[in-house]
Design a protein around this motif. Structure first.
Motif, PDB file in Angstrom:
ATOM      1  N   SER A  41      37.277  49.594  27.347  1.00 33.08           N
ATOM      2  CA  SER A  41      36.264  50.301  28.328  1.00 33.08           C
ATOM      3  C   SER A  41      36.780  50.097  29.623  1.00 33.08           C
ATOM      4  CB  SER A  41      34.907  50.247  27.923  1.00 33.08           C
ATOM      5  OG  SER A  41      34.673  48.653  28.309  1.00 33.08           O
ATOM      6  N   THR A  42      37.668  49.075  30.075  1.00 34.99           N
ATOM      7  CA  THR A  42      37.847  48.667  31.329  1.00 34.99           C
ATOM      8  C   THR A  42      39.276  49.131  31.758  1.00 34.99           C
ATOM      9  OG1 THR A  42      38.528  46.383  30.755  1.00 34.99           O
ATOM     10  CG2 THR A  42      36.635  46.739  31.707  1.00 34.99           C
ATOM     11  N   ILE A  49      47.489  53.045  36.831  1.00 38.72           N
ATOM     12  CA  ILE A  49      48.307  53.440  38.060  1.00 38.72           C
ATOM     13  C   ILE A  49      48.696  52.134  38.963  1.00 38.72           C
ATOM     14  CG2 ILE A  49      48.181  54.581  40.150  1.00 38.72           C
ATOM     15  CD1 ILE A  49      46.957  56.952  38.629  1.00 38.72           C
ATOM     16  N   LEU A  50      47.554  51.192  39.069  1.00 38.86           N
ATOM     17  CA  LEU A  50      47.573  49.992  39.993  1.00 38.86           C
ATOM     18  C   LEU A  50      48.657  49.191  39.129  1.00 38.86           C
ATOM     19  CD1 LEU A  50      43.881  49.295  40.873  1.00 38.86           C
ATOM     20  CD2 LEU A  50      46.002  49.501  42.245  1.00 38.86           C
ATOM     21  N   TYR A  51      48.549  49.060  37.919  1.00 47.67           N
ATOM     22  CA  TYR A  51      49.393  47.979  37.074  1.00 47.67           C
ATOM     23  C   TYR A  51      50.731  48.465  37.313  1.00 47.67           C
ATOM     24  CZ  TYR A  51      51.672  46.118  33.001  1.00 47.67           C
ATOM     25  OH  TYR A  51      52.673  45.431  32.405  1.00 47.67           O
ATOM     26  N   GLY A 105      50.866  35.925  38.573  1.00 46.04           N
ATOM     27  CA  GLY A 105      49.641  35.566  38.910  1.00 46.04           C
ATOM     28  C   GLY A 105      48.656  36.804  38.991  1.00 46.04           C
ATOM     29  N   CYS A 106      49.114  37.552  39.758  1.00 49.86           N
ATOM     30  CA  CYS A 106      48.032  38.897  40.039  1.00 49.86           C
ATOM     31  C   CYS A 106      47.916  39.542  38.512  1.00 49.86           C
ATOM     32  CB  CYS A 106      48.532  39.579  40.960  1.00 49.86           C
ATOM     33  SG  CYS A 106      48.470  39.176  42.576  1.00 49.86           S
ATOM     34  N   VAL A 107      48.817  39.596  37.918  1.00 49.24           N
ATOM     35  CA  VAL A 107      48.784  40.262  36.610  1.00 49.24           C
ATOM     36  C   VAL A 107      47.770  39.474  35.610  1.00 49.24           C
ATOM     37  CG1 VAL A 107      49.819  40.755  34.463  1.00 49.24           C
ATOM     38  CG2 VAL A 107      50.947  41.669  36.648  1.00 49.24           C
ATOM     39  N   ILE A 108      47.855  38.283  35.647  1.00 43.68           N
ATOM     40  CA  ILE A 108      46.986  37.269  34.687  1.00 43.68           C
ATOM     41  C   ILE A 108      45.486  37.527  35.168  1.00 43.68           C
ATOM     42  CG2 ILE A 108      46.348  35.115  34.166  1.00 43.68           C
ATOM     43  CD1 ILE A 108      49.413  34.637  34.014  1.00 43.68           C
ATOM     44  N   VAL A 112      42.159  39.369  33.257  1.00 43.45           N
ATOM     45  CA  VAL A 112      40.979  38.524  33.070  1.00 43.45           C
ATOM     46  C   VAL A 112      39.554  39.015  33.952  1.00 43.45           C
ATOM     47  CG1 VAL A 112      39.937  36.190  33.095  1.00 43.45           C
ATOM     48  CG2 VAL A 112      42.382  36.472  32.294  1.00 43.45           C
ATOM     49  N   LEU A 113      39.899  39.248  35.012  1.00 47.97           N
ATOM     50  CA  LEU A 113      38.933  39.356  36.094  1.00 47.97           C
ATOM     51  C   LEU A 113      38.782  40.907  36.487  1.00 47.97           C
ATOM     52  CD1 LEU A 113      39.411  36.655  38.511  1.00 47.97           C
ATOM     53  CD2 LEU A 113      37.993  36.484  36.552  1.00 47.97           C
ATOM     54  N   GLY A 114      39.791  41.715  36.257  1.00 43.24           N
ATOM     55  CA  GLY A 114      39.642  43.314  36.365  1.00 43.24           C
ATOM     56  C   GLY A 114      40.193  43.769  37.487  1.00 43.24           C
ATOM     57  N   ASP A 115      40.314  45.107  38.033  1.00 41.55           N
ATOM     58  CA  ASP A 115      40.860  45.761  38.972  1.00 41.55           C
ATOM     59  C   ASP A 115      41.039  44.944  40.402  1.00 41.55           C
ATOM     60  OD1 ASP A 115      42.142  47.164  37.265  1.00 41.55           O
ATOM     61  OD2 ASP A 115      40.841  48.905  37.523  1.00 41.55           O
ATOM     62  N   TRP A 116      39.515  44.509  40.726  1.00 45.68           N
ATOM     63  CA  TRP A 116      39.601  43.930  41.884  1.00 45.68           C
ATOM     64  C   TRP A 116      40.533  42.871  42.301  1.00 45.68           C
ATOM     65  CZ3 TRP A 116      38.231  38.867  43.115  1.00 45.68           C
ATOM     66  CH2 TRP A 116      37.868  38.111  42.194  1.00 45.68           C
TER      67      TRP A 116
END
Length: 176
Positions: A41-42, A49-51, A105-108, A112-116
């Motif tokens: 759902s996330t 697009i961000l990824y 690190g940002c991908v991980i 785990v934490l979401g788009d923010w």
């Protein structure tokens, strides 16, 4: 044993590139698995697009490392044509490794934490700006020494020999 250094560099580059490729595959599979399957759902269009947008520099860097660092071999076994560039060189190569690891690190974190968590990626351009600023100010400070001025704007004393001569009252050097 001809070209021992080149063969050592080729083996070292191959090991580094294989390890980096495996790490890249594991991290991106983790992101897709966690965001796409577990938390389906996330995983939105914005996330995708961000990824793609923020991982593109790391993909480009990885491609460049493969292009310049991967050794090439000839048709006969053991014939090394090109050992590749040193992947542990200082300067731009070192900065490219920093960008690659920070993106991991940002991908991980984003998985785990979401788009923010993609906001942590802003550190890379900020770090680049800081490096450019310190390089510029260092070069500007170095150029002022060539102009004969110290950082405070006072004339430079000259060589040690000139300083000793002035101290003894000998030949005076005039500064303009």
């Amino acid at each position: 044993m001809a070209q021992k250094a080149a063969k050592t560099l080729a083996a070292h580059n191959t090991a580094i590139l294989n390890r980096t490729l495996l790490l890249t595959l594991v991290i991106h599979a983790f992101f897709i698995l966690l965001r796409g399957v577990v938390w389906w759902s996330t995983f939105t269009r914005k996330s995708l697009i961000l990824y793609i947008l923020l991982c593109f520099p790391s993909f480009f860097i990885q491609f460049q490392f493969e292009r310049i660092g991967r050794p090439t071999y000839g048709s006969s076994p053991g014939e090394l044509r090109k050992s590749g560039e040193d992947l542990e060189a200082k300067g731009l190569t070192e900065y490219m490794w920093d960008v690659l690891y920070w993106t991991y690190g940002c991908v991980i974190l984003a998985a785990v934490l979401g788009d923010w968590a993609w906001w942590w990626w802003i550190v890379i351009p900020a770090y680049s700006a800081w490096l450019a600023y310190t390089t510029f100010t260092g070069a500007r400070g170095g150029m002022s020494k060539f102009a004969g001025e110290d950082n405070a704007g006072a004339p430079q004393a000259g060589s040690k020999r000139q300083q000793k001569m002035e101290k003894r009252g000998g030949q005076k050097v005039q500064y303009r």
